[in-house]
Design a protein around this motif. Sequence first.
Motif: not given
Length: 141
Positions: A47-57, A89-105
């Motif tokens: 996931w991108v290292n940032m809360c969707t509510h405010e730019n908080q790492r 829940n909380g201030e970011a309720a209803g949002t989803t973190l931006p994902g990043v594609e990875i592969t586990v192998d």
Amino acid sequence: MTEGARIVDVEEVPERRSYLFTVEDGYTNEQEIILVRCEKDPGIKAWVNMCTHENQRFDRGFGAAMRDGEIICPKHGSMFDACSGGCDNGEAAGTTLPGVEITVDSGSVFLSDSAYTYLHEGGIEEDDEDSGPSSTSHIGF
């Protein structure tokens, strides 16, 4: 052989914290990404290292706080599901973190998202130290 840059061995991704690394997008902007354990296959999500509510790492260099399979925002306490990135829940309720594609192998995690280029382990290097959340009423873990 798996395509994409090797990030880390699966065993090095903490059980109750995150693994932080830095990527570059197509416009040479650096972004921090976290790897977290997830109960769903392949067992790791990025996931991108940032809360969707405010730019908080989430991860400020010592691992994001996690509880019961959820990533906790250190500023307001919103909790994001480690597998889906969703928050209900909380201030970011209803949002989803931006994902990043990875592969586990073969026991390793690879960056397979063509939008990013792997730069290095750890966060973005800044001149001034980030001592914590940008709030005087932040939650400590």
